[in-house]
Design an enzyme around this catalytic site. Sequence first.
Site, short mmCIF file in Angstrom:
data_model
loop_
_atom_site.label_atom_id
_atom_site.label_comp_id
_atom_site.label_asym_id
_atom_site.label_seq_id
_atom_site.Cartn_x
_atom_site.Cartn_y
_atom_site.Cartn_z
NE ARG A 82 -2.09 9.99 2.76
CZ ARG A 82 -1.02 9.37 3.28
NH1 ARG A 82 0.08 10.03 3.46
NH2 ARG A 82 -1.08 8.09 3.60
N GLY A 136 0.01 9.87 6.82
CA GLY A 136 -0.44 8.58 7.38
C GLY A 136 -0.10 8.51 8.86
CG ASP A 194 5.83 3.53 4.46
OD1 ASP A 194 5.23 2.56 4.95
OD2 ASP A 194 5.35 4.24 3.56
CB THR A 218 6.11 7.41 8.00
OG1 THR A 218 5.84 6.36 7.05
CG2 THR A 218 7.60 7.70 7.92
CG ASP A 255 9.51 6.38 3.43
OD1 ASP A 255 9.19 6.82 4.55
OD2 ASP A 255 8.79 6.48 2.43
NE ARG A 273 2.01 5.65 -1.22
CZ ARG A 273 1.07 6.36 -0.63
NH1 ARG A 273 -0.18 6.21 -0.98
NH2 ARG A 273 1.37 7.23 0.31
CG ASP A 322 8.66 11.74 2.09
OD1 ASP A 322 7.45 11.49 2.29
OD2 ASP A 322 9.35 11.14 1.25
O1 F6P Z 1 1.97 5.95 5.91
C1 F6P Z 1 2.62 5.27 4.89
C2 F6P Z 1 1.67 4.31 4.27
O2 F6P Z 1 1.18 3.46 5.26
C3 F6P Z 1 2.23 3.50 3.12
O3 F6P Z 1 2.95 2.37 3.49
C4 F6P Z 1 0.99 3.18 2.35
O4 F6P Z 1 1.30 2.94 1.02
C5 F6P Z 1 0.17 4.43 2.51
O5 F6P Z 1 0.57 5.00 3.72
C6 F6P Z 1 -1.32 4.21 2.49
O6 F6P Z 1 -1.93 5.45 2.55
P1 F6P Z 1 -3.48 5.67 2.75
O7 F6P Z 1 -3.82 5.34 4.17
O8 F6P Z 1 -3.69 7.10 2.45
O9 F6P Z 1 -4.17 4.74 1.81
#
Ligand code: F6P
Length: 328
Positions: free
Chosen positions: A76, A15, A132, A130, A134, A176, A107
């Site tokens: 990804r 992300g 998040d 990120t 985390d 998430r 991660d």
């Molecule tokens: O990058 C982390 C994040 O933003 C999370 O908080 C979220 O759940 C996820 O990515 C969403 O991913 P995507 O853009 O692939 O839907």
Amino acid sequence: MTKKVKKIAVITSGGDSPGMNAAIRSVVRACAYYRAECVGVYRGYQGMIESDFVTLTARSVNNIINKGGTILRSARSKDFRTKEGRKKAYENLKEQNVDGLIVIGGDGSFTGGVVFNKEYGFPIIGIPGTIDNDIFGTSHTLGYDTALNTAVEAIDKIRDTASSHNRLFFVEVMGRDAGFIALNAGVGAGAEEILIPEEDLGLERMLESLQKSRRSGKSSSIVVVAEGDRSGKNVYELAQYVEDNMPEYEVRVSVLGHMQRGGSPSCFDRVLASRLGVKAVELMLDGTTNVMVGLKDNKVAATNLEKAIKGQSSINSELLRVSDIMTT
Ligand code: F6P
């Protein structure tokens, strides 16, 4: 003795987050400063497999420190999870004479890097990017501060309409698996309740708290819910649950979603990105591998990459207590 690194590749993976461009800029300029070559790879690991490289010089990264997203784009990559995919990526890097890789990501991206290093002994350094927050081994990941400010600004606006209509709003923020955005944005925006993945406080408790605040004279309220909270109900089901149990409340839901990942990075994220990028290049040129650079006690410090992936970054329990007291 490790071979001297002369050419470094940089990718952004997973992300995207605000500050990734500032980190690319920092890596590229540090390479130029130390007279190492730098090559960017588009779309993370997928671009390594598809040989999507771009030469980066100090001038290639002009005017990007203030830009959200990532000029190298992100992905990804499913193919990089396969042995064949990683083999192709290795061959392409070798063909480009690249001898070290800096991964800006979360991660999942670091896990890919560790596997790649185990298979090919390829030097890897991670920069945590990120929203998040985390990742173990750093107090802040790139983009977290910006995302927090974006979320708080949005919740402030929701508060205006909530109080004008005496409504209760459930606001879902990203996260998430982690409640850092929810907890901090919740406290910063004065939320009545904050639901996070790390702790299940129970739905009864939420109802009691909302009832108490109603009795104390509050006519509108905001509940901040992390995407992955543990209540077992999604934000719409939570809203329904409260409406069923407290018909006196008019309830609305607002999902902030991906707007939290965009926008110009805050000054904090730009400075952090600049510091981490320089350190990542310096460590790599010194022959260090398999570490993540991060911020500890406001100093840039390296953490073993596997530790950064496996370690648990814990939620600040003092903040939970503060949030509780603030709802009085
Ligand atoms: O990058 C982390 C994040 O933003 C999370 O908080 C979220 O759940 C996820 O990515 C969403 O991913 P995507 O853009 O692939 O839907």
